[in-house]
Design an enzyme around this catalytic site. Structure first.
Site, PDB file in Angstrom:
ATOM      1  CG  HIS A   1      -7.075   2.329   2.197  1.00 53.35           C
ATOM      2  ND1 HIS A   1      -8.321   2.723   2.650  1.00 53.35           N
ATOM      3  CD2 HIS A   1      -6.734   3.230   1.232  1.00 53.35           C
ATOM      4  CE1 HIS A   1      -8.701   3.803   1.962  1.00 53.35           C
ATOM      5  NE2 HIS A   1      -7.759   4.140   1.112  1.00 53.35           N
ATOM      6  CD  GLU A   2      -2.861   4.120   0.887  1.00 57.19           C
ATOM      7  OE1 GLU A   2      -3.027   4.435  -0.304  1.00 57.19           O
ATOM      8  OE2 GLU A   2      -3.486   4.671   1.814  1.00 57.19           O
TER       9      GLU A   2
ATOM     10  CG  LEU B   1      -5.954  11.304   1.610  1.00 60.89           C
ATOM     11  CD1 LEU B   1      -4.460  11.385   1.344  1.00 60.89           C
ATOM     12  CD2 LEU B   1      -6.402  12.450   2.507  1.00 60.89           C
TER      13      LEU B   1
HETATM   14 ZN    ZN Z   1      -7.578   5.649  -0.327  1.00 61.17          ZN
END
Ligand code: ZN
Length: 146
Positions: A132-133, A91
């Site tokens: 990923h986070e 994002l």
């Molecule tokens: Zn990301």
């Protein structure tokens, strides 16, 4: 609850900073989680880390079995030797897709909203999203895997 703007750009400082450990699950942390939940829902993401909304603390949300799960101070305590490639987006990096190789299975420990220690074994997409986070909390972005 508030939908917050998502911080973007691979050179942005807050996205490149190792986030601070949460010492206590305070009202502020719970409010942060609520706002993150609203924000990721609006953005239709599978996860979100606090630095992505400008808060450099170790809090992230991860979609696990279709349920958005908040993780405070997550740690990866085991990674499978088997790894696979998945095309990932972020994002914070619109229009960028990167083939990222990550372990297919991990064991994670984290604190939940009630301040309780949790341990879970994650597979496949759940494991990928969590990693990923988790990277975001250490200032790592998908472009680093290119
Ligand atoms: Zn990301």
């Amino acid at each position: 609850m508030t939908v917050l703007p998502i911080i973007k750009g691979e050179e942005t400082e807050v996205l490149r900073t190792k986030a601070a450990t949460v010492l206590q699950v305070t009202k502020e942390i719970l409010k942060l989680i609520k706002n993150m939940e609203e924000t990721v829902k609006k953005a239709e993401g599978l996860g979100l880390a606090a630095p992505q909304i400008g808060q450099s603390v170790r809090v992230c949300l991860v979609m696990l079995h279709g349920k958005m799960t908040p993780m405070i101070n997550p740690e990866i305590t085991w990674r499978s030797e088997e790894a696979t490639v998945m095309t990932e987006g972020c994002l914070s990096l619109p229009k960028i897709e990167v083939e990222v190789t990550r372990p297919v299975e991990v064991i994670v420990k984290y604190t939940n909203k009630k301040g309780q220690e949790q341990e879970r074994r994650l597979h496949d997409l759940d494991a990928k999203v969590m990693q990923h986070e988790f990277d975001h909390l250490n200032g790592v972005l998908i472009v680093d895997y290119q």
